[in-house]
Design a protein around this motif. Sequence first.
Motif, PDB file in Angstrom:
ATOM      1  N   ASN A  26       0.795  -1.418  -0.260  1.00 48.76           N
ATOM      2  CA  ASN A  26      -0.764  -0.028   0.227  1.00 48.76           C
ATOM      3  C   ASN A  26       1.059   1.470   0.303  1.00 48.76           C
ATOM      4  OD1 ASN A  26      -2.917  -1.016   0.350  1.00 48.76           O
ATOM      5  ND2 ASN A  26      -2.273  -2.394   2.007  1.00 48.76           N
ATOM      6  N   ASN A  46      -2.758   2.606   5.456  1.00 50.42           N
ATOM      7  CA  ASN A  46      -3.030   3.258   4.184  1.00 50.42           C
ATOM      8  C   ASN A  46      -3.750   1.535   3.639  1.00 50.42           C
ATOM      9  OD1 ASN A  46      -3.213   2.954   0.773  1.00 50.42           O
ATOM     10  ND2 ASN A  46      -3.760   5.077   1.260  1.00 50.42           N
ATOM     11  N   THR A  47      -4.890   1.413   3.050  1.00 56.84           N
ATOM     12  CA  THR A  47      -5.038   0.361   3.213  1.00 56.84           C
ATOM     13  C   THR A  47      -5.932   0.336   1.068  1.00 56.84           C
ATOM     14  OG1 THR A  47      -7.310  -0.318   3.566  1.00 56.84           O
ATOM     15  CG2 THR A  47      -5.078  -1.200   4.982  1.00 56.84           C
ATOM     16  N   ALA A  48      -5.770   1.295   0.375  1.00 59.59           N
ATOM     17  CA  ALA A  48      -6.354   1.354  -0.727  1.00 59.59           C
ATOM     18  C   ALA A  48      -5.872   0.043  -1.818  1.00 59.59           C
ATOM     19  CB  ALA A  48      -5.953   2.610  -0.739  1.00 59.59           C
ATOM     20  N   LYS A  49      -5.161  -0.124  -1.806  1.00 57.94           N
ATOM     21  CA  LYS A  49      -4.258  -0.366  -3.162  1.00 57.94           C
ATOM     22  C   LYS A  49      -4.765  -2.407  -2.696  1.00 57.94           C
ATOM     23  CE  LYS A  49      -0.123   1.588  -4.676  1.00 57.94           C
ATOM     24  NZ  LYS A  49       1.029   2.091  -5.281  1.00 57.94           N
ATOM     25  N   ASN A  53     -10.084  -0.232  -3.124  1.00 55.86           N
ATOM     26  CA  ASN A  53     -10.806   1.177  -2.727  1.00 55.86           C
ATOM     27  C   ASN A  53      -9.828   2.621  -2.672  1.00 55.86           C
ATOM     28  OD1 ASN A  53     -12.363   2.272  -1.580  1.00 55.86           O
ATOM     29  ND2 ASN A  53     -13.071   0.893  -0.385  1.00 55.86           N
ATOM     30  N   PRO A  54      -9.470   3.086  -3.550  1.00 59.21           N
ATOM     31  CA  PRO A  54      -8.898   3.905  -3.433  1.00 59.21           C
ATOM     32  C   PRO A  54      -9.619   4.789  -2.747  1.00 59.21           C
ATOM     33  CG  PRO A  54     -10.789   4.081  -4.844  1.00 59.21           C
ATOM     34  CD  PRO A  54     -11.205   3.228  -4.591  1.00 59.21           C
ATOM     35  N   THR A  55     -10.267   4.956  -1.726  1.00 61.17           N
ATOM     36  CA  THR A  55     -10.805   5.763  -0.377  1.00 61.17           C
ATOM     37  C   THR A  55     -10.120   4.898   0.935  1.00 61.17           C
ATOM     38  OG1 THR A  55     -12.978   4.614   0.807  1.00 61.17           O
ATOM     39  CG2 THR A  55     -12.991   6.716  -1.470  1.00 61.17           C
ATOM     40  N   LEU A  56      -9.395   4.102   1.285  1.00 58.16           N
ATOM     41  CA  LEU A  56      -9.297   3.472   2.257  1.00 58.16           C
ATOM     42  C   LEU A  56      -7.675   3.818   2.438  1.00 58.16           C
ATOM     43  CD1 LEU A  56     -10.873  -0.160   2.253  1.00 58.16           C
ATOM     44  CD2 LEU A  56     -11.876   2.078   3.442  1.00 58.16           C
ATOM     45  N   HIS A  57      -7.742   5.216   3.241  1.00 56.52           N
ATOM     46  CA  HIS A  57      -6.436   5.541   3.041  1.00 56.52           C
ATOM     47  C   HIS A  57      -6.477   5.790   4.650  1.00 56.52           C
ATOM     48  CE1 HIS A  57      -6.486   9.500  -0.258  1.00 56.52           C
ATOM     49  NE2 HIS A  57      -6.465   7.595  -0.909  1.00 56.52           N
ATOM     50  N   ASN A  61      -9.907   4.540   7.127  1.00 61.12           N
ATOM     51  CA  ASN A  61      -9.963   4.038   8.035  1.00 61.12           C
ATOM     52  C   ASN A  61      -9.681   3.941   9.283  1.00 61.12           C
ATOM     53  OD1 ASN A  61      -9.845   2.263   6.041  1.00 61.12           O
ATOM     54  ND2 ASN A  61      -7.229   1.713   5.696  1.00 61.12           N
ATOM     55  N   CYS A  90      -9.367  12.876   3.051  1.00 59.03           N
ATOM     56  CA  CYS A  90      -9.648  12.437   4.267  1.00 59.03           C
ATOM     57  C   CYS A  90      -9.100  13.282   5.473  1.00 59.03           C
ATOM     58  CB  CYS A  90      -8.021  11.836   4.707  1.00 59.03           C
ATOM     59  SG  CYS A  90      -7.924  10.100   3.948  1.00 59.03           S
TER      60      CYS A  90
END
Length: 150
Positions: A26, A46-49, A53-57, A61, A90
Amino acid sequence: MLSIEKQEELMRIVIEEVDVAIKEGNSPFAAILIDDDGNIIDIAHNTAKSMCNPTLHAEINLISKVCQKLNTRDLSQYALMSNAWSCSMCASASIKAKIKNFYFGAPSEGDMNPNITVFDIKEKTVGDISITTGILEEECKLQIEEARKN
């Protein structure tokens, strides 16, 4: 406001969590939520990659995790700390959660899109928010730069 020593101690914890994000593939960002004494409420990265999901900064989270954990939407009694200035998404989400105090390491990356900084968001925010920047800034910038090379 936290002492400089406490700010740096907490930022080192954030930096360790950034390493977790990097190892998972990520983007190199993490955040913690703290109380007025610097006690950590929770931490996220961050888990977006990895979650596609591009919103999971990190901040998103973290807010989601803490609100569910505490069964509240009001995080006004806490401060957010991240290794870099929050993006507009964010920062806006943090303000929606009523967070008023922010501690950051590195400035935003120049290619952020939309290129709206936390200070731009602050200008448009009703009510006062506090932003402290530059906490272990060089270490945070270097970690982000190194992760971006890989």
